[in-house]
Write an enzyme that holds these catalytic residues in place. Structure first.
Site, short mmCIF file in Angstrom:
data_model
loop_
_atom_site.label_atom_id
_atom_site.label_comp_id
_atom_site.label_asym_id
_atom_site.label_seq_id
_atom_site.Cartn_x
_atom_site.Cartn_y
_atom_site.Cartn_z
N GLU A 1 1.06 -1.01 0.30
CA GLU A 1 -0.22 -0.34 -0.38
C GLU A 1 0.96 1.38 0.00
OE1 GLU A 1 -1.23 -0.09 3.71
OE2 GLU A 1 -1.86 2.31 3.77
N ASP B 1 -0.60 -1.35 6.09
CA ASP B 1 -0.10 -1.38 7.61
C ASP B 1 -1.23 -2.33 9.02
OD1 ASP B 1 1.21 0.50 7.17
OD2 ASP B 1 -0.40 2.35 7.11
N ASP C 1 -6.82 0.78 9.06
CA ASP C 1 -6.76 1.80 7.32
C ASP C 1 -5.80 0.34 6.78
OD1 ASP C 1 -8.30 3.69 7.55
OD2 ASP C 1 -6.39 5.30 7.08
#
Ligand code: 0RA
Length: 646
Positions: free
Chosen positions: A434, A512, A516
């Protein structure tokens, strides 16, 4: 027969029985699939299937499954009870024969087909062979009968231990650690989803699951009761709970066609996904087969006929394909087959030719009636199908673009991909990362010999809510297709993936370790689940697990993946420990990322696999659909639902 046996002149049958049980212990995966988590849970299904058989024969309406404190399992039913009389041929109690003879299958009479059945329908004796201890208690003929076994060997002849006017069978077994070397711990959710599924597939049976290993937050015993009055109709509603239906009622059929019991329930919703789940004798046929072909044929035929006669398709300039009739369709097909022939890689594809016509007829009949009685719904369906056909044409063009790019391999790879130098896909890994900054760190930290990095920009498209052509037009998704070297079949009715050119055998989602991050991981997983399911099924998809904390004291430093681990390290390091919480991959430097998350020697990755197809479908639609609250709750509770460490 072994030489040893011949010498002792045992009766041929008892030798066979013994060798049978021993064979199960020698080659357990031949009987229960594997000796990992799946096999462990399979033991429960095997016993429960026998109780379901009793229920289907009309002798039982309640089945209780209990996970005991020590991870042993107790199943209890109120069926007739396993027969306890003398088995003439074997010269011992029938109970002993059922429990110790492989292939006795439980039932002695062959006239009724075995309706339910586990993965291989191998019988309780197999569970007995693979348990370090098993106790069978039978309530029958006014008495309570009992026998115990160790690793399948009888400890004493069947005895009576009291009087009782009830009927039923209670089996308690403890899986053998000599066999199940991966884990002996039962997963509540895994058992719950299978038992829920069984309750939907067999309406009217009460199935109770209880977990005695711990209590919930309020101190109550953890227990759920599964019961379905409407069967498949309710199953469809359950699966589509977070989707928006296109019609008021579930379309359903239940009956016998050419001697084959057929049950179908279906509904259209506003999504673009096709959700077909098929069962044969209560077994989920992941790979489909003749019953599914029959369903498709019946559906396409009937709807095409209706659409043509309605005049709604007159102005259409292109053909409607089979796929178009199934966009936004959720359906369950359940058939009972006396002698099922299972084919395919995982033996979950029905091969019996005769079943196709039965299901096709059932579907035609049910749909024709429904369309006649619900003209408004009929119009809605046809309009939806036309829209799907139009979108498919647009998608086809987009897909051809992806294809063309994939075929030209030189210069065809996405610019953002940092490829590895190794050419053998079996040795290659690609990390989907990401964000560009984390991508940069990963690129520095990796071993470029076999690890490739593909950074993805922010949130990727939510494919659950996007039409197909939008999916194939999406830049990030095109990049994933080209980077992986995967193409999609172009033949009519086949969206099958072509994995022969797959460039990496490990595809690692690295996000992460926060809300999110798990949302992004879930978006990527949703894409894989809907568009590249075979990748997951073949075990190619993994989730990286970056640490949450770095604990330091002086020169000492250690990473922690959970709060508990962090506390343990702090306790060990003592006063003056400094805790750094990693809010994202970006906070780690290249070396830290390699040490903790990418280095095959030290990392833990979770391999993603689909435990229960219909449940996975429901969860993805819930997670990625329109309703926000259930999604948030789920993500917070589960972070990411992948299991098995790899
Ligand atoms: C053999 C024959 C019959 C029933 C069963 C086995 C049976 C097995 C299990 C395992 C768990 N619960 C069970 N309930 C029944 C037929 C019984 C008869 O003919 O009386």
């Amino acid at each position: 027969m072994s030489e040893e046996a011949k010498k002792h002149n045992y009766s041929a049958d008892s030798i066979q029985a013994l060798e049978g049980m021993e064979h199960v212990r020698m080659r357990p995966s031949m009987y229960i699939g594997d000796v990992g988590v799946r096999g462990l849970h399979h033991l429960v299904y095997e016993v429960v299937d026998n109780s379901i058989d009793e229920a289907l024969a009309g002798h039982c309406d309640t089945i209780k499954v209990t996970i005991n404190e020590d991870n042993s399992i107790t199943t209890e039913d109120n069926g007739r009870g396993i027969p306890v009389g003398l088995h003439k041929k074997e010269g011992v109690s029938a109970l002993e024969v059922v429990m110790t003879k492989i292939g006795a299958g439980g039932k002695f009479d062959k006239d009724s087909y075995k309706v339910s059945g586990g993965l291989h329908g191998v019988g309780v004796s197999c569970v007995n062979a693979l348990s370090e201890h098993l106790k069978a208690t039978v309530y029958r003929e006014g008495k309570i009968w009992e026998q115990e076994y160790e690793r399948g060997k009888t400890l004493y002849p069947v005895k009576t231990i009291g009087d009782s006017d009830r009927n039923g069978t209670v089996v308690t077994f403890k899986p053998d650690p000599q066999i199940f070397n991966q884990t002996l711990e039962y997963n509540y959710d895994t058992l719950a989803s299978r038992l829920r599924e069984l309750a939907f597939l067999n309406k009217g049976i009460t199935v109770v699951l209880t977990d005695l290993r711990h209590k919930d937050e309020e101190g109550n015993v953890i227990s759920e009761t599964f019961f379905s009055e409407e069967g498949l109709t309710e199953f469809v509603k359950y699966l589509d709970a977070t989707r928006e239906p296109l019609m008021k009622d579930v379309i359903a059929f239940e009956g016998e066609k050419n001697g084959i019991p057929v049950e179908v329930a279906m509904i259209y919703n506003t999504s673009y996904a096709e959700n077909l789940h098929s069962y044969v004798n209560n077994i989920n046929t992941h790979e489909g087969g003749t019953h599914l072909t029959g369903f498709r044929r019946g559906l396409t035929h009937t709807l095409k006929k209706y659409a043509d006669s309605s005049g709604l398709t007159d102005k259409l300039k292109f053909d409607i394909s089979g796929d178009d009739f199934r966009e936004g369709l959720t359906a369950i097909i359940s058939v009972k087959v006396a002698e099922p022939q299972f084919e395919g890689q995982t033996k979950t594809k029905l091969g019996n030719r005769e079943v196709s016509a039965s299901v096709s007829q059932a579907v035609s009949e049910m749909l024709t009636d429904y369309l006649e009685e619900h003209p408004d719904d009929a119009k809605t369906i046809v309009q939806k199908v036309i829209l799907a056909a139009q979108a498919r044409h647009a998608a086809q063009k987009a897909r051809e673009m992806v294809q063309r790019k994939t075929v030209m391999s030189i210069g065809g790879l996405p610019g953002k991909l940092s490829d590895c130098s190794e050419q053998d896909p079996a040795k290659c890994e690609v990390f989907l990362v990401e964000g560009d900054s984390a991508g940069g760190t990963a690129k520095q930290g990796r071993d470029r010999a076999f690890q490739a990095i593909l950074p993805l920009r922010g949130k990727i498209l939510n494919v659950e809510k996007a039409m197909q052509h939008k999916v194939f037009e999406n830049e990030e998704i095109k990049n994933i297709f080209t980077a992986l070297g995967v193409t999609i079949g172009t033949e009519e009715d086949s969206k099958a993936l072509n994995l022969s050119k797959l460039r990496y055998h490990k595809i690692v989602i690295m996000c992460d370790a926060d809300i999110d991050g798990s949302h992004i991981a879930t978006l990527i997983l949703t894409f894989f689940f809907r568009y590249m399911k075979e990748l997951i099924e073949n075990g190619h998809v993994y989730i990286a697990t970056p640490p949450l904390y770095l604990v330091k004291r002086g020169a000492k430093k250690r990473y922690a993946w959970t709060d508990k681990e962090r506390d343990e390290v702090v306790a060990e390091f003592g006063d003056g420990s400094k805790i750094q919480r990693y809010k994202g991959l970006g906070e780690m430097n290249a070396e830290q990322l390699w040490d903790t998350t990418m280095n095959p020697e030290f990392r833990t990755m979770r391999q993603v696999h689909i435990e229960n197809g219909s449940e996975a479908d429901r969860i993805f639609s819930m997670l990625m659909g329109d309703e926000v609250p259930p999604r948030r709750e789920f993500i917070e509770k589960n972070a990411i639902y992948a299991n098995i460490d790899a």
